[in-house]
Design an enzyme around this catalytic site. Sequence first.
Site, PDB file in Angstrom:
ATOM      1  N   MET A 100       0.825  -1.157  -0.078  1.00  0.00           N
ATOM      2  CA  MET A 100       0.132  -0.087  -0.022  1.00  0.00           C
ATOM      3  C   MET A 100       0.974   1.126  -0.045  1.00  0.00           C
ATOM      4  O   MET A 100       0.355   2.500   0.093  1.00  0.00           O
ATOM      5  CB  MET A 100      -0.867   0.134   1.171  1.00  0.00           C
ATOM      6  CG  MET A 100      -2.024  -0.904   1.326  1.00  0.00           C
ATOM      7  SD  MET A 100      -3.366  -0.402   0.277  1.00  0.00           S
ATOM      8  CE  MET A 100      -3.913   0.893   1.085  1.00  0.00           C
ATOM      9  N   SER A 101       2.111   1.104  -0.054  1.00  0.00           N
ATOM     10  CA  SER A 101       2.978   2.323   0.290  1.00  0.00           C
ATOM     11  C   SER A 101       3.078   3.102  -0.804  1.00  0.00           C
ATOM     12  O   SER A 101       3.708   4.093  -0.885  1.00  0.00           O
ATOM     13  CB  SER A 101       4.353   1.745   0.493  1.00  0.00           C
ATOM     14  OG  SER A 101       4.789   1.020  -0.599  1.00  0.00           O
ATOM     15  N   CYS A 102       2.127   2.764  -2.017  1.00  0.00           N
ATOM     16  CA  CYS A 102       2.322   3.465  -3.227  1.00  0.00           C
ATOM     17  C   CYS A 102       1.644   4.680  -3.189  1.00  0.00           C
ATOM     18  O   CYS A 102       1.969   5.681  -4.143  1.00  0.00           O
ATOM     19  CB  CYS A 102       1.558   2.599  -4.269  1.00  0.00           C
ATOM     20  SG  CYS A 102       2.516   0.880  -4.364  1.00  0.00           S
ATOM     21  N   LEU A 103       0.827   5.160  -2.507  1.00  0.00           N
ATOM     22  CA  LEU A 103       0.224   6.472  -2.522  1.00  0.00           C
ATOM     23  C   LEU A 103       0.191   7.518  -1.193  1.00  0.00           C
ATOM     24  O   LEU A 103      -0.309   6.849  -0.230  1.00  0.00           O
ATOM     25  CB  LEU A 103      -1.389   6.234  -2.668  1.00  0.00           C
ATOM     26  CG  LEU A 103      -2.121   7.719  -3.377  1.00  0.00           C
ATOM     27  CD1 LEU A 103      -1.517   7.832  -4.950  1.00  0.00           C
ATOM     28  CD2 LEU A 103      -3.161   7.409  -3.727  1.00  0.00           C
TER      29      LEU A 103
ATOM     30  N   MET B 163       8.124   6.341  -3.462  1.00  0.00           N
ATOM     31  CA  MET B 163       6.809   6.738  -2.703  1.00  0.00           C
ATOM     32  C   MET B 163       6.776   6.415  -1.264  1.00  0.00           C
ATOM     33  O   MET B 163       7.658   5.571  -0.791  1.00  0.00           O
ATOM     34  CB  MET B 163       5.332   6.103  -3.222  1.00  0.00           C
ATOM     35  CG  MET B 163       5.301   6.335  -4.665  1.00  0.00           C
ATOM     36  SD  MET B 163       4.909   7.896  -5.143  1.00  0.00           S
ATOM     37  CE  MET B 163       3.329   8.148  -5.004  1.00  0.00           C
TER      38      MET B 163
END
Lengths: 103, 418
Positions: A100-103, B163
Amino acid sequence: MLKTIANKEVDVNEEGYLTNKGDWNEDIAKEIAKELGINDLTEKHWAVIKWLRDQDAGGTHLSIRQVGSSGLVDIKEFYALFPGGPLKNASKIAGIMKPMSCL
Amino acid sequence: MEQISSRKKILILGAGTAGTMIANKLANHRTKYGLDITLVDQASEHYYQPGFLFIPFGVYGREDVVKRRSDFIPRGVTYIQNSIEKIDTTKKEIVLHIGEVLPYDILIIATGAQVAPEQIPNLIGDRWRKNMHEFYTFEGANALYNTLKDWPGGKLVIHISEMPIKCPVAPLEFSFLADDFFKKKNMRDKVEITYVTPLSGAFTKPEASRVLGGMLSERNIKLVPDFSISEVDAKENIIRSYDEKTVPFDLLVTIPPNMGDALIARSGLGDELNFIPTDKNTLQATGHENIFVIGDATNIPASKAGSVAHFEAEILEENILSFLEGKPLSAKFDGHANCYVESGDGKALLVDFGYDIEPVEGTFPLPFIGPFSLLKPTVINHLGKLAFRYIYWNVLMRGLSIPFVGPGVPLAGKKIKK
């Protein structure tokens, strides 16, 4: 949706990640790895996969940087083991959700 | 309810967007709950960070984005301008740089995120702020303005290191605005624009990625996905990835890794990026029942954006009051983010999403002003974005709510696929 991987019917999401972590086994990991072009999972691969599963079980949001500081591999080796997108590919093989670290 | 007899010390660290908002909200409950509220920050200036995007193109100047922090401190809240040495969670106190110790009953951490260009090998050197830039700081945005002003053209590379980053749509907006900027200067044919990202597409969320990716190709901006930078080669003017891909540039506009404050690392409270493990629903710090975290300082899987901090502030206000009353923390944050995306040519898109709700097409219900169109470039969305600067300084920083916009993701108007 249902998909048969290594003779086992499992539920995967639209991107092919297992939705139920309990469905995972080593044969499934090997077959997903093949789909991603990794034909042979070495000891190093398994060490990373195991580490990812442990971290995930502990509720950690995973990032490439964390893998790099895990002491198992540096980021360059991580890329060499799981070419393309190492974290998303390694997570898929490890039977955990896309990070989930993507956004 | 009955009065709580002993006074409670609430200490807020950081007087940026999140810290100022929650200070203003809690200030309203001072008398009823017997609160002594103290706000600590090291800087004297408050920046309107969404405005940094417009500085490189000469649209905004200093007066649009900088005000004094002390102008936004509510009456009755003590403001201390000093840097913080350490948070001691065992003793429930913080130590200021000048050596003074401040005890707390409840600690609210709002120390934000900063760019860390030193994390990318060879980024900082002779060429830094000459042909290698960032626009996430006031200084950086101004340096880029000076370079762009009379840049003759060539290869412009817009690049995200890793990110999460603050305002994840800002690099896309920068690309769209750059396209527009060079078109208006009649030199678009002299500029090759490339967008390099560690993600697999223009954005993470599939629907928005499709729309925004389409907008890149419409503007003849090349997309290089799955690129994780290992270093800059400042002599050859190339960026190199861990898997040995290279992208050449004449002008590099990079988004360096974003990290939480060094104070968090010094106090042993953060993860490897100095972000604080936080409950994504209640905003309580993991393992510390009297510590709460708001804004960019958390590790929650929501966007690092002012709108998120604003929605979090409404949830946190409620949970702090519950905590003071000894009740369970019942308000739950749903990851709501609401971002205007400048698309150039005087238009903007609006994306609205949360932990479980993807950005989709449709309309955003805002009575009297809206509806704004979701995921579609329109002039009214652009006007909304510009009006937001006024709302930021005059409504949000005063701790007021935007009428009719609650903290949860609204479902009305969204074209949600089953």
